[in-house]
Structure formats: structure tokens, C-alpha cells
Design a protein around this motif. Structure first.
Motif, short mmCIF file in Angstrom:
data_model
loop_
_atom_site.label_atom_id
_atom_site.label_comp_id
_atom_site.label_asym_id
_atom_site.label_seq_id
_atom_site.Cartn_x
_atom_site.Cartn_y
_atom_site.Cartn_z
N GLU A 99 -15.12 -0.08 -10.52
CA GLU A 99 -15.75 0.76 -9.64
C GLU A 99 -17.04 1.23 -10.54
OE1 GLU A 99 -14.48 0.85 -6.38
OE2 GLU A 99 -16.38 1.21 -6.07
N GLY A 100 -18.10 0.57 -10.27
CA GLY A 100 -19.18 0.69 -11.00
C GLY A 100 -19.89 -0.26 -11.75
N LYS A 101 -21.00 0.06 -12.37
CA LYS A 101 -21.65 -0.89 -13.15
C LYS A 101 -22.25 -2.17 -12.32
CE LYS A 101 -20.47 0.34 -17.70
NZ LYS A 101 -19.91 0.20 -18.73
N GLY A 102 -22.58 -1.95 -11.03
CA GLY A 102 -23.00 -3.14 -10.22
C GLY A 102 -21.68 -4.08 -9.73
N VAL A 103 -20.65 -3.44 -10.02
CA VAL A 103 -19.40 -4.20 -9.37
C VAL A 103 -18.61 -3.27 -8.79
CG1 VAL A 103 -19.23 -6.47 -10.96
CG2 VAL A 103 -18.12 -4.18 -11.53
N ALA A 104 -17.68 -3.75 -7.86
CA ALA A 104 -16.83 -2.81 -7.26
C ALA A 104 -15.53 -3.49 -6.84
CB ALA A 104 -17.26 -2.48 -5.72
N SER A 105 -14.28 -2.38 -6.73
CA SER A 105 -13.09 -2.67 -6.53
C SER A 105 -13.12 -3.63 -5.03
CB SER A 105 -12.18 -1.53 -6.18
OG SER A 105 -11.94 -0.98 -7.60
N ILE A 106 -12.23 -4.42 -4.88
CA ILE A 106 -12.11 -5.09 -3.43
C ILE A 106 -11.97 -4.24 -2.39
CG2 ILE A 106 -9.61 -5.76 -3.54
CD1 ILE A 106 -10.71 -8.51 -2.83
N ALA A 107 -11.36 -3.00 -2.54
CA ALA A 107 -11.18 -2.01 -1.33
C ALA A 107 -10.86 -0.71 -2.16
CB ALA A 107 -9.98 -2.46 -0.55
N ARG A 108 -11.26 0.27 -1.24
CA ARG A 108 -11.07 1.78 -1.97
C ARG A 108 -10.93 2.67 -0.97
NH1 ARG A 108 -16.16 4.00 -1.24
NH2 ARG A 108 -17.47 2.29 -0.88
N GLU A 109 -10.15 3.68 -1.14
CA GLU A 109 -9.99 5.03 -0.02
C GLU A 109 -9.12 4.65 1.19
OE1 GLU A 109 -13.54 7.40 0.73
OE2 GLU A 109 -14.57 6.32 -0.93
N GLY A 110 -7.89 4.32 0.87
CA GLY A 110 -7.01 4.08 2.05
C GLY A 110 -5.93 5.21 1.71
N TYR A 111 -4.80 4.72 2.65
CA TYR A 111 -3.49 5.76 2.36
C TYR A 111 -2.26 4.77 3.02
CZ TYR A 111 -4.00 6.09 7.38
OH TYR A 111 -4.29 5.92 8.75
N LEU A 112 -1.24 5.50 2.64
CA LEU A 112 0.13 4.89 2.99
C LEU A 112 0.89 6.15 3.49
CD1 LEU A 112 1.81 2.50 3.53
CD2 LEU A 112 3.02 2.64 1.21
N GLU A 113 1.45 6.02 4.41
CA GLU A 113 2.39 7.09 5.12
C GLU A 113 3.85 6.72 4.56
OE1 GLU A 113 0.07 9.06 8.71
OE2 GLU A 113 1.38 7.21 9.21
N TYR A 114 4.86 7.70 4.44
CA TYR A 114 6.03 7.28 4.01
C TYR A 114 6.99 8.58 4.33
CZ TYR A 114 5.17 10.13 -0.15
OH TYR A 114 4.55 11.22 -1.00
N TYR A 115 8.07 8.41 4.28
CA TYR A 115 9.09 9.42 4.71
C TYR A 115 9.88 9.83 3.51
CZ TYR A 115 8.45 8.49 9.73
OH TYR A 115 7.75 8.35 10.73
N VAL A 116 9.94 11.29 3.48
CA VAL A 116 11.10 11.91 2.57
C VAL A 116 12.12 12.78 3.29
CG1 VAL A 116 11.30 13.32 0.11
CG2 VAL A 116 9.20 11.75 0.57
N ASP A 117 13.18 12.51 3.23
CA ASP A 117 14.09 13.24 3.97
C ASP A 117 13.78 13.37 5.45
OD1 ASP A 117 15.80 13.58 1.76
OD2 ASP A 117 14.76 15.35 1.09
N GLY A 118 13.36 12.26 5.86
CA GLY A 118 12.95 12.33 7.25
C GLY A 118 11.60 13.11 7.53
N ASN A 119 10.68 13.67 6.69
CA ASN A 119 9.41 14.03 6.77
C ASN A 119 8.36 13.16 6.42
OD1 ASN A 119 10.71 16.68 7.44
ND2 ASN A 119 11.06 17.22 5.27
N LEU A 120 7.40 12.98 7.28
CA LEU A 120 6.43 12.06 7.08
C LEU A 120 5.18 12.76 6.07
CD1 LEU A 120 4.94 9.65 8.24
CD2 LEU A 120 3.59 10.98 9.61
N LYS A 121 5.10 11.93 5.15
CA LYS A 121 4.17 12.04 3.79
C LYS A 121 3.01 11.04 3.79
CE LYS A 121 6.59 15.68 1.62
NZ LYS A 121 6.39 16.59 0.86
N LYS A 122 2.02 11.49 3.32
CA LYS A 122 0.84 10.53 3.34
C LYS A 122 0.26 10.64 1.55
CE LYS A 122 -3.30 10.00 5.85
NZ LYS A 122 -4.18 10.48 7.01
N ALA A 123 0.27 9.44 1.27
CA ALA A 123 -0.30 9.35 -0.12
C ALA A 123 -1.72 8.65 -0.04
CB ALA A 123 0.78 8.55 -1.04
N ARG A 124 -2.53 9.17 -0.73
CA ARG A 124 -4.00 8.51 -0.77
C ARG A 124 -4.00 7.40 -1.72
NH1 ARG A 124 -7.69 13.09 -2.09
NH2 ARG A 124 -5.68 13.53 -3.29
#
Lengths: 487, 472
Positions: A99-124
Motif C-alpha cells: 500500500e503506497g509507492k504507486g502500488v496498492a493491495s488488491i483490496a482493503r477495508e473490509g470486515y468479517l462477522e463471526y460468533y463468540v458464544d452466540g454473540n455476533l462480533k465483527k473484525a475489520r
């Protein structure tokens, strides 16, 4: 763990094992079990004069993952060189994305939702990158510290890796593990990786506790090791702090043998990898049409399937979660349900608890071959109609796993047909008469009822329904108790 | 009397059964064994005629190949101690093409180490001498390939050109050299110096054979990520066999950058000779226009920032672990000292460029140098394109100075900058550029360089045939 704050971020390296060839050459991406240095060519050996050619399928798979992780996709695919001298890196630079120097990651800034003990969590998700895997250094004693020499196997060199970098959004090993399990099932659903293959996922964990610097633990190979490494590292950092020692920013390695993190000998200065755009690989535009085509190929993802199974089959959220955590298992479940009208939750429970229990997690990928869906459905259908008891259904399953057919098992064991109602009532009466001692026990201690149930099962050749039997016995014992009272 | 290509004629004779198929190669080997001890043309030379000749467009034609192009089973050194004993396991695409067409590679030619140098003097195998005058440098970095052609050993050679390395030695030895459009010739198997500018090209004793070889080596290669399909069909091959097209001159538009001709280091007689030839072309109908582009004087600086950076990365792989020479014992060293010892095998100029490149790419300096150089490169490219879009060619002398003595102190960069400025334009922009000999002044060869828009080689090579007829 105490209530004190722990901050964890992850860098996950996943091999795109579903690809036929490496990221920049035509060598096989399946290097496992090959004699050392036989799956190589001038390109992945970095021989003078060789040039890389991008594997378009790898780009496609990365874009598929980007879409699944709700990411902003770059408008160009570009590549950078990351320089460091190490013998497993044949060019002494790695072709990666940046990311930078005229080049870029193929994608950025996303998220994934997942459950811990039945509670919905979100990790960026901060970004995902494609890059080439280095070769493998082999220490003959298994450890860098005690080996006199090292050998290098370049079979792995150049295999496509997807690096997935999260934000520091985790505060416990439990969250990390739940997240990784969800990520793995998403990647399996997308058919980009097979995690049964050793070394197909490696994780760098960044861990810090309040008041300390970030410590990176590199290259951990399995989910259980990750948990152990986090627990070890948090304990280590706490004890340093208690002793009043400053926690420095550093990179440590996870020593699998000793179950401990080990500091690298060199002191961490911020490394300068001299990133710059790879002049051999000018950026290539990602066309909208192309991206739309990929979006159309997107399979149903675990979360969507989870919701649908709850709605369509009336599954509990727990069983739906378990079933969908493995794509093959979810597909199997739905296939079975095509042939039977049994309640979905009942079917799911038998599949998850009994069938999977007998075949084992690692053989889930062959579940349909081991027990054809129609065979399983046949058993469930007999159960639904009341032709067999749940006990018999459960005992038939291991026979099915060993390759026998439902009707064949039931006939040979004389299990077909169910004893209930008046017929069962008479048998229970008789068993209670013949086991006076046991009845007396049961009057004093309700747990002793189990013995009587066992006897009834024996007499009926397991054709009695355990639940109905239990209820009958309880009722009859209750009546006996009332009689004793009134006396 | 019209000049015919020697290779073109040989192939024709061969078809008609009018020549011994082995004659050409035998003569070349004989010449090589006589000239090489004097001129130091080859690093590795073949001494035997092959048992069997392959039938093809170059059947039985001897060719010299620069030693930075890998040849399976034939030592490839880049004129460096670090690859002194390197025998490649594979052949460059271009070598496969030559072999498929029946060409006979008679040797790997001397060069500046890793193509870094303008005089041919950074070679670890000693300098190549100029066949015209052995006290002079033949120019570099394709010094051996130019000398092989100029001394009459072969009529065809392959060079590589990252910043003028085909065209300068062509100018100084009085032969023809073409730096093709970036992407026209496969780089797969060319040992990288600066990937974004490296390009293999033909060198020849005459214009027809230059075109003929180019028609064979220019083709799309799926193994080279920057390779392109060329637009010419069989036009280039036709140019090789056709009569020169003098009508071309009446349509020719030449633009001459004033700043280059006024370069403080340019030699007066070179400039005078250049204008004489220009006025001859003008008389034949060419339009001539002087243009002013001060930025062209900055071309070498921009070029060096980019080339050194890429070189520092490309040459990182030479560490003695997998191939090449090693002087460090694995048992006695940790990795860092092992790398350091082995990499001390690089020569002075190579080390200088690696270190400067690594510095330029390092934190804090990247934006200051590399980013700016990329921007300047884009500006230069755009400006040149705007000058060329009306069908013009840019014309300059092949070299602003006469060949330097072989013992010239290469740390004196002033003269080298005058050499670089006109030549590096084509590399920064990816344009094709051609150097043609125009005779000599008191024994020193003179030459002109033409730069065209991308994929204008057909025009450049047609012009080369006309110029050949007019001036030699």
C-alpha cells in the motif's frame, strides 16, 4: 483472563491450494510429498534471466475473497518487491503487494462477522495481498539453534499466498479462534484453500497488553498453537510488567517443541524492505465487467447458509452453526433432507453428533462417499415413521459408516419394527415383576431406573423407544410410591 | 550498385544450392580465432563447426551473442567474476528462436559487467578493443558484439540496450544497431540490469541484415510479462530484401533537439559532420526542424536514478547460494557475512550502482529521488511523444564525442554524460532508436541516431537502407 485489556491483530497467510500452478510460473502448486527441489523451474528458482508471469487464476481467487470479505477493491492489480536477504528467498526479494509507492493491495477495508458464544462480533480486515511463498529451510535437528547446517527445499517457492491483515480488533484468544474458524470456513466455501493440508495456513499474531509495545509472534501453524502462543505471550508480557521491565517492540518465534515464544537474536530496528513497484509487472486495470463476472460466481457463504438453514429446516442456531462451519457437511445435510420429511433439527443432531462422531472431522470431506445421503435419509425416514427407535437409529449409524446398508443392518439385527403402547406396557410390567430388587432400589433412588430401562431394551431387542420406556417406568414407580404412602 | 545483405544473400544462395552450407560458419570461426586474441571479443568461444545444421531462416549463419543472454549448457558470465563459472540450465527465448532458425552461436561476447558501463572496460575479463583503432574503446556495454561485427568475424550479433548499450558501440565501430520498442523482443533469459528499460536488439554490418535479424527476433513471448505483439506482419522481412525506398526522404520529417547539439562536451567536428549529413537529406526532400527541449539535458540523471534502483534489486539474487561463484565457506560464516563475502566479487562500477540504487530506494530517500525520477520520466516520454506524433523522427549524432581511449578514467563522468543524453531518451520512453554509420572523418567513424515513436521500426529500418546507400 483478567479484565485488563489485551489487543490482538492478525496477519494470516493462506496458500491458494486450489490453484494448479504457482503464482508466477507453471510449476505445480501441490509441492507436498515431492522429493526436495524437484518442483522447480528457472522462474521459481529466481535463476538469472527469468521473468515472472502473473497467474490470472490467483488474481481471480483473491478478488473472490475480497468480495466475500466486503472489501474495497483496488482498480488496478499492481506488484511491489520487498527486499531482504534470506536463503529461502531465491531472488532475495519477494514479489508482493503493498500500500503506497504507486502500488496498492488488491483490496482493503473490509470486515468479517463471526460468533463468540452466540454473540455476533465483527473484525475489520485492513487489506489482503497476493504474494509468493518462499522455499523451506530444513534443519536436520528440527531446530535452528541446534543444527550445524540447514538444507533448502525450493519446491514451495513461488506458491501463491494470500495475506490477510486484520485490524487489532481482538481482545481474547477465544475471539481469535472463533474468527479464524469463520475465516477458514469462508475460504473453504470459496474453494480457494484446503486447510487439511499441512502448512496451508500460517499466522503472525501481534499482541500487546496495556502500557506495553506490540510484540509480533511469527509463523504459527495451527489454531491450537495460536491459542497456546497468545496465552504464553500474555503471561510473559504481564510478568515483565510486574517486574517493572519495559515491553519492547520485537518479533518472536513460536517454538512448537517447547511451547514458548522465543526472541530473535537481532534487536528490532524498523526494517527497511526498500519496497518499489516491480518493473517487470506493470499495473493491470481490473475491468468492472470482469469483477461482475466474478461476483456472479460467488457461492452462498457460511453466514447466509446459516440463516437459510434456520429458516428452511427449522434448525436451532447452534446446529446450523455447526453444520455450516464445514461446506461439505452443509451440502451433505441438504442432500439428505431431499429424501426425507424428518424434522430438520432431529436430522442435524444425528448427523452432527453421531455420523460425524463416527467418521471423524478429518473425513468430513468424504462424508457423502462414506455414507451416501440416500442411505442416511432412509434411516431418518424410518425413524420419522416410527418404524425404528432413536436408539436403533443411533446404533445403525456406525454400521453405515463401515459400508453397510440401512435395511440390511436393520433386517439382520431384527431391529425393524417398534414396540410401543399396550405391547410395551405389558413388557414393562413383566420386567418390573421379574426384577423386584431393582424396583425397590428405584423407589429409593430414581437413578436406578436406568437398570430397568436397560432390561426392557434387552427384552425388546432395542425396539422399544427409550423415552417412552422411561416415562412408563416412572409412571409405574410413581404409582407404587403412592400405594406405599397410602399404606 | 545496390548493396545486398550478406546474410540475406547467403540464405538465397543456400536455397539455390550455390553455396556450401558450412562455409559461412567455418569462415567466422576462423576469423574469430584470429581476431579474438587481439581484440578480446569473446568471453566464451566455440571452436567447432556443428555436426548438423538446422534448416531455417538463418541456416548456417554465424551469430555472436552478448554474454548477458542465457544459453543452456554454454557458460554465461555477464562479464562478472560472480558468474565466472555459471552454466545456465535453460536458454533465453531469443536463443531458442535463433536455434530454431538454424543460426550458429559462435560465442558469447565480452561486455561491461552486467551491462553497466559505456566503454566495455568494466568487464572482469578485460576490455574489448576497437577494431578500427585498438587504442580506442569500441563503446559499451555491448562492446564484444560490436567488435565481432566491425572486425568482420560475423555479420550479425545480439546486443542489449538499457541506456545506449547497442547504439554507442555501433556508433564507435561504424556498424548498424537497433534498440527496438520496449516489448518488441523477448527479455526472457536476458539477465536483468534495469527491467523497465532493458531491450535486446540486433547489430549488423549492413542495413538489410539488421532488418532481417530483427524480423526474426521480434515476436510476442508469453514468458515475458512486458512482451507485446508487433504490428508489422512480414513488412520488416520485406524491407530486408527490397530495394531502398528513396521516396521515403520526401516524406521524412526530422526534429533536432538544439540542447543536445549545443552540449558543452560535444565535439565540434561531430556537430559539423552531423549538419552536413542533415543538409544532404534536406536536399533529397527531408523536412528539418530544430526543437528546444531543455529537459533532455536531465535525461541521464533521471535514467541513472531509475536504472540504479532497479539494478540494486535485480542483482540482489547473486549471493553464491544457488549458483555462481562463492568464496565464502558456509561452515565459517553466518548468512550476513556469507552474502557480504560473495558479493565482494562484483566489480567496482557494479558495486557503485547497487549501493546508490539501494540508497535511493531506502526510507526517506525514495520520495526525494525515485518518485521524482518516475515523474520526470513520464514528462520526458510525453514531450517526446508530442514531437513524434506528426510522423517525425528525432535525429541526433550517434555520439556527441569521438571514441574515448581504452584507458579513459571512467570516474570522470563529464564526457560520459554527453554520450548518454541523446541515447537514453529512447530507453526512458520505450521508443525504438537506430544508429546508422555515415562514413568517417580522418579514420574515425561518424554516425546518426534516429528515434521514432513506438512500433516505428519499419520506418527506421527503411531509412537505414536509404542512408546506407547514400553515405557508405
Amino acid at each position: 483472563m483478567s479484565s485488563e485489556k489485551i489487543i490482538i491483530g492478525l496477519e494470516i497467510h493462506v496458500q491458494l491450494t486450489s490453484l494448479k500452478t504457482k503464482l508466477f510460473c507453471n510449476c505445480s502448486s501441490n509441492y507436498r510429498d515431492m522429493p526436495p527441489n524437484t518442483n522447480v523451474c528457472p522462474i521459481c528458482l529466481g535463476l538469472p534471466g527469468s521473468l515472472p508471469v502473473v497467474n490470472k487464476e490467483a488474481v481471480k481467487k483473491a478478488l473472490l475473497v475480497a468480495l466475500a470479505l466486503n472489501m474495497k477493491i483496488s482498480n488496478r492489480v499492481s506488484w511491489a518487491r520487498k527486499h531482504y536477504f534470506y536463503p529461502d528467498l531465491p531472488k532475495n526479494y519477494q514479489i508482493t503487494q503493498y500500500e503506497g509507492k504507486g502500488v496498492a493491495s488488491i483490496a482493503r477495508e473490509g470486515y468479517l462477522e463471526y460468533y463468540v458464544d452466540g454473540n455476533l462480533k465483527k473484525a475489520r480486515i485492513r487489506r489482503i495481498n497476493l504474494e509468493e511463498d518462499p522455499g523451506k529451510i530444513i534443519y536436520h535437528t528440527g531446530s535452528m539453534l541446534t543444527s550445524k547446517y540447514s538444507l533448502i527445499d525450493y519446491n514451495r517457492s513461488g506458491v501463491a499466498l494470500l495475506e490477510i491483515v486484520t485490524e487489532p480488533d481482538f481482545s481474547s484468544p477465544k475471539e481469535v479462534i472463533a474468527f479464524l474458524q469463520e475465516l477458514r470456513s469462508v475460504l473453504e466455501y470459496l474453494e480457494v484453500a484446503d486447510f487439511n493440508l499441512e502448512g496451508s495456513m500460517r499466522v503472525d499474531v501481534n499482541i500487546s497488553i496495556e502500557g506495553g509495545s506490540r510484540v509480533e509472534v511469527k509463523n504459527i501453524g495451527s489454531i491450537s498453537e495460536i491459542e497456546a502462543a497468545i496465552l504464553y505471550e500474555v503471561a510473559r508480557q504481564r510478568s515483565l510488567r510486574e517486574k517493572g521491565i519495559k515491553i519492547e517492540m520485537e518479533t518472536r518465534h513460536w517454538d512448537q517443541e517447547r511451547k514458548a515464544t522465543v526472541g530473535t537474536r537481532t534487536k528490532e530496528t524498523e526494517e527497511d524492505y526498500r519496497y518499489f513497484p516491480d518493473p517487470n509487472l506493470p499495473p493491470v486495470e481490473i475491468e468492472m465487467d470482469y469483477l461482475e463476472g466474478i461476483a456472479k460466481e460467488m457461492p452462498e457463504l457460511p453466514n447466509a447458509k446459516r440463516e437459510r438453514l434456520i429458516k428452511e429446516y427449522g434448525l436451532s442456531s447452534y446446529l446450523s452453526y455447526v453444520i455450516t462451519s464445514n461446506k461439505k457437511l452443509a451440502e451433505y445435510f441438504e442432500e439428505v433432507m431431499k429424501y426425507t420429511k424428518i424434522d430438520g433439527e432431529k436430522a442435524a443432531a444425528l448427523i452432527v453428533n453421531d455420523l460425524v462422531g463416527w467418521i471423524g472431522q478429518e473425513r468430513i470431506k468424504d462424508i457423502g462417499k462414506l455414507v451416501p445421503p440416500a442411505e442416511m435419509a432412509n434411516l431418518l425416514e424410518l425413524l420419522r415413521k416410527g418404524d425404528i427407535s432413536i436408539k436403533i437409529a443411533k446404533e445403525t449409524i456406525p454400521e453405515l459408516v463401515s459400508g453397510r446398508k440401512t435395511t440390511e443392518v436393520l433386517l439382520s439385527r431384527g431391529w425393524l419394527g417398534r414396540i410401543s403402547g399396550k405391547e410395551l406396557d405389558e413388557i414393562v410390567e413383566r420386567v418390573m415383576r421379574e426384577n423386584e430388587k431393582a424396583v425397590e432400589d428405584a423407589l429409593r433412588n430414581p437413578k436406578a431406573i436406568q437398570f430397568l430401562i436397560g432390561k426392557v431394551m434387552e427384552v425388546t431387542n432395542k425396539k422399544a423407544d427409550p423415552k417412552e420406556t422411561y416415562e412408563l417406568i416412572v409412571k409405574k414407580i410413581g404409582e407404587l410410591q403412592k400405594r406405599t404412602w397410602s399404606n | 550498385m545496390k548493396k545486398r545483405g550478406k546474410v540475406v544473400s547467403f540464405i538465397e544462395d543456400l536455397k539455390n544450392g550455390a553455396t556450401d552450407p558450412y562455409a559461412y560458419v567455418e569462415r567466422a570461426l576462423e576469423e574469430a580465432s584470429r581476431k579474438d586474441p587481439v581484440l578480446n571479443i569473446f568471453i566464451t568461444m566455440k571452436s567447432e563447426v556443428p555436426d548438423k545444421l538446422v534448416n531455417g531462416k538463418l541456416a548456417g549463419v554465424p551469430i555472436a551473442v552478448k554474454d548477458n543472454i542465457v544459453t543452456k549448457g554454454l557458460r554465461t558470465t555477464c562479464a562478472s567474476r560472480i558468474l565466472e563459472n555459471f552454466v545456465p540450465q535453460y536458454s533465453a527465448t531469443i536463443v531458442k528462436i535463433l536455434e530454431r532458425e538454424g543460426a550458429v552461436i559462435i560465442g558469447k561476447t565480452n561486455m561491461d559487467e552486467f551491462a553497466m558501463g559505456a566503454l566495455g572496460t568494466t568487464s572482469a575479463f578485460g576490455p574489448t578493443l576497437n577494431p578500427i583503432n585498438t587504442k580506442l574503446s569500441p563503446g559499451g556495454s555491448s562492446s564484444g558484439s560490436a567488435a565481432a561485427v566491425a572486425s568482420g568475424v560475423v555479420d550479425l550479433a545480439l546486443g542489449s540496450d538499457t541506456g545506449g548499450s547497442i547504439r554507442l558501440p555501433a556508433a564507435w565501430t561504424g556498424i548498424f544497431g537497433l534498440k527496438p520498442t520496449y516489448g518488441a523482443v523477448s527479455r526472457f533469459g536476458l539477465i536483468s540490469y534495469a527491467d523497465s528499460m532493458d531491450q535486446i536488439g540486433p547489430m549488423s554490418s549492413n542495413a538489410s541484415d539488421l532488418a532481417y535479424l530483427f524480423s526474426i527476433i521480434s515476436s510476442f513471448d508469453p514468458l515475458d510479462p512486458t512482451s507485446s505483439h508487433n504490428p508489422w506482419g512480414n513488412r520488416i522481412e520485406e524491407i530486408a530484401s527490397k530495394e531502398p525506398d528513396f521516396d521515403l526522404l520526401r516524406k521524412l520529417k526530422l526534429k533536432i533537439p538544439r540542447e543536445l547539439l549545443n552540449h558543452p562536451q560535444a565535439e565540434e567536428y561531430v556537430i559539423e559532420e552531423f549538419w552536413r549529413k542533415i543538409s544532404t537529406l534536406e536536399k533529397e526532400g527531408a523536412q528539418v526542424e530544430e526543437i528546444s527541449e531543455p529537459i533532455l539535458l536531465k535525461v541521464p540523471q533521471v535514467y541513472y536514478v531509475i536504472a540504479f534502483s532497479e539494478a540494486s534489486s535485480n542483482l540482489a539474487r547473486f549471493d553464491g547460494v544457488r549458483y555462481g561463484s562463492r568464496i565464502a565457506e558456509l561452515e565459517d560464516n553466518d548468512w550476513d557475512s556469507y552474502y557480504m563475502m560473495n558479493r565482494s566479487l562484483f566489480g567496482w562500477e557494479v558495486k557503485r550502482r547497487i549501493m546508490l540504487g539501494a540508497f535511493i530506494l531506502s526510507k526517506g530517500y525514495y520520495e526525494m529521488y525515485y518518485s521524482l525520477a518516475l515523474k520526470a520520466r513520464a514528462v520526458i516520454k510525453r514531450k517526446i511523444e508530442s514531437h513524434l506524433k506528426d510522423g517525425s523522427l528525432i535525429a541526433t549524432p550517434g555520439s556527441l564525442i569521438s571514441p574515448l581511449p581504452i584507458n579513459y578514467d571512467a570516474t570522470d563522468l563529464s564526457k560520459l554524460n554527453a554520450i548518454d543524453a541523446p541515447l537514453m531518451i529512447a530507453n526512458l520512453g520505450g521508443f525504438p532508436a537506430l544508429t546508422v554509420p555515415t562514413g568517417s572523418v580522418s579514420g574515425t567513424p561518424t554516425s546518426m541516431q534516429f528515434v521514432g515513436p513506438s512500433w516505428s521500426e519499419d520506418k527506421l529500418l527503411s531509412l537505414a537502407k536509404v542512408m546506407e546507400e547514400m553515405f557508405t
